[in-house]
Structure formats: structure tokens, C-alpha cells
Design a protein around this motif. Structure first.
Motif, short mmCIF file in Angstrom:
data_model
loop_
_atom_site.label_atom_id
_atom_site.label_comp_id
_atom_site.label_asym_id
_atom_site.label_seq_id
_atom_site.Cartn_x
_atom_site.Cartn_y
_atom_site.Cartn_z
N ARG A 22 37.04 56.64 61.11
CA ARG A 22 37.62 55.35 60.70
C ARG A 22 38.99 55.53 60.05
N THR A 61 27.38 54.19 60.98
CA THR A 61 27.17 55.63 60.88
C THR A 61 25.75 55.98 61.36
N ASP A 80 21.16 52.31 56.12
CA ASP A 80 21.58 52.79 54.79
C ASP A 80 20.44 52.68 53.76
N GLN A 115 22.02 49.54 63.59
CA GLN A 115 23.02 48.47 63.70
C GLN A 115 24.23 49.02 64.46
N THR A 161 32.11 45.94 53.00
CA THR A 161 30.93 45.65 53.83
C THR A 161 30.01 46.86 53.90
N GLY A 162 29.87 47.54 52.76
CA GLY A 162 29.06 48.76 52.74
C GLY A 162 29.58 49.77 53.74
#
Ligand code: GLN
Length: 263
Positions: free
Chosen positions: A112, A156, A193, A152, A104-105
Motif C-alpha cells: 500500500r 491483508t 482482524d 473480506q 478504516t482499520g
């Protein structure tokens, strides 16, 4: 007679238990499908063109990640089943074993890595800024101080912008929501991104907004599996390597990004 019944009942219970265990799968990485092949359950937040998205009237999920995971599944001999899950719900879905992998990119980072294991990197990315076309004051990341920024949720971009002095960060569900907020004047900038911003502006030919050349980070995308699931991770890394060696990865890359090289 009574004895027989009891024996049958015990036998049935034993059978049910055995079937139950088989259903859970000795190989906890995957379940069996009706075709007999194993199924790789994939989670993706399908809102991130050109990595994962769904065009109107299209039933199949499309994008670089979608093609790549289907090719990886094929290489592994697994059927691939993709579930659309909101970005901030993906790691919980993996931990709950609702899915076996995430593509998912997703940027590989230390935070993480506390909760999931990542495959070898499969795409080099980074963050850029989108502003309204007439924006004069924001030219680079340092100009974001004290500004309103949409990102979002759980990404990141959220992490990087929250530390900008005086910035007001709005965490929205999808990049599309962020761009809408920018156009509506609710924020001064969107951080997201680089390849997704480029696709939005250049391929989708959005007007009224522009992407700035400044880049904040260099980030590698990885496929995530549940922490400790080394068996599945090894299979994924082996398949990824094979696709890189046999040119299949390059074909998928060229389909979505043209001849541009990894930067
Ligand atoms: N690469 C970013 C991250 O991992 C964004 C991913 C996404 O929105 N799908 O946080």
C-alpha cells in the motif's frame, strides 16, 4: 459601448476563473464548508465494528476510528465529513481526490505504501480465525491448508490466505458476509482482524461460532493520505500525537476496548 461590454465580459471571466481556483482550494488537502471551517473528507468502509459501523436507527457512524478522526479533525480545526466506501474502493477514492484521508482499520504495509502515505501507527492489530463452534479439525493457521476460507476483499486477510497451500479463498464484500457464509456452511473458516472477530463474538454475542487463539500476524493500522501529501500528513501526525499526550486517545480507546492494553 461595445468596448465596455467586452471589458465586462473579460472581467467576469477573470472573476469566474479566480472563484474556480478558490473552489479547488489552494490547500488541496481540504475544501471549505459553509461554516467557513475547512472540511476534512474521510473515507471509511463502514462494516468493521468496533472501528467503523452503523447501528440500526443510528444516523451517525460509530466506532474507534470514527471518534479518533473526529477528534483529529477538531484538533486541526477542520469539520469532518465521513463517506462510506467499499473497502476495495477506498484507495482509488483517495487517488481520485474524492476524499482526503482514509481511516478504516487499514494495515500499514509495503504494498500500500506504493500508492498512499500512512500516518504514525494508531492501533496494533493482527489476524485470527473464526470457525463453527463444533469444528474439530481447525485449531490453528497450519490447519487451514486445503480448506475453504472466507475473507473480506482487498484486505491483508485475503493476501495472507491466498498463499496457504490448497486453500480455496472466497473474497466477499464485508466481514458480515464472511460470517454469514461460515454459518451457512459455505466455508470452513473466516480469517479477519482480531479485534473485529472478538467484537463480533463477544460483544455481539454471536452463537454457533468461535474465535481461535492463534494469531497469524502483527499489523499496525494507519491513516492514509494521497501519496506526497506531506502537509496534511504532518497535521494528522501532530494532532494524533497531541491526543496521545493529552489523554484523549486513551479515553477513546477505553470507550471501545475497555481497560485492555494494546497487544
Ligand atoms: N486490516 C485489514 C487490512 O488492512 C482489514 C481492514 C478492513 O477490512 N477494514 O486489510
Amino acid at each position: 459601448m461595445f468596448q465596455w461590454k467586452k471589458l465586462l465580459a473579460v472581467g467576469a471571466l477573470a472573476l469566474a476563473t479566480a472563484v474556480g481556483f478558490a473552489g479547488c482550494g489552494g490547500d488541496n488537502a481540504a475544501s471549505s464548508s459553509s461554516s467557513g471551517a475547512k472540511t476534512l473528507k474521510v473515507g471509511a468502509s463502514v462494516d468493521f465494528a468496533p472501528f467503523e459501523f452503523q447501528d440500526e436507527g443510528q444516523s451517525e457512524y460509530q466506532g474507534f476510528d470514527m471518534d479518533l478522526i473526529r477528534a483529529i479533525g477538531k484538533e486541526m480545526g477542520y469539520d469532518v465529513e465521513i463517506q462510506n466506501i467499499g473497502f476495495d474502493g477506498l484507495i482509488p477514492a483517495l487517488q481520485a481526490k474524492n476524499v482526503d484521508v482514509l481511516i478504516t482499520g487499514m494495515t500499514i504495509n509495503d504494498e500500500r505504501k506504493q500508492t498512499v502515505d500512512f500516518s504514525d501507527p494508531y492501533y496494533q492489530s493482527g489476524l485470527t480465525i473464526v470457525v463453527r463452534e463444533n469444528e474439530q479439525n481447525i485449531k490453528s493457521f497450519k490447519d487451514l491448508e486445503g480448506k475453504k476460507i472466507a475473507v473480506q476483499i482487498g484486505t491483508t486477510s485475503a493476501k495472507e490466505t491466498k498463499v496457504i497451500p490448497g486453500a480455496e479463498v472466497k473474497e466477499l464484500n464485508t466481514p458480515a458476509d464472511c460470517f454469514m457464509e461460515l454459518k451457512a456452511g459455505g466455508v470452513d473458516a473466516v480469517v479477519n482482524d482480531r479485534p473485529v472477530n472478538d467484537y463480533y463474538i463477544h460483544t455481539n454475542q454471536q452463537t454457533g461460532v468461535k474465535v481461535l487463539p492463534d494469531r497469524l500476524t502483527s499489523e499496525d493500522y494507519g491513516i492514509a493520505v494521497a501519496k506526497g501529501n506531506t502537509e496534511l500528513l504532518t497535521k494528522i501526525n501532530d494532532a494524533l500525537k497531541k491526543l496521545k499526550d493529552n489523554g484523549e486517545y486513551d479515553k477513546i480507546f477505553a470507550k471501545w476496548f475497555g481497560e485492555q492494553k494494546q497487544q
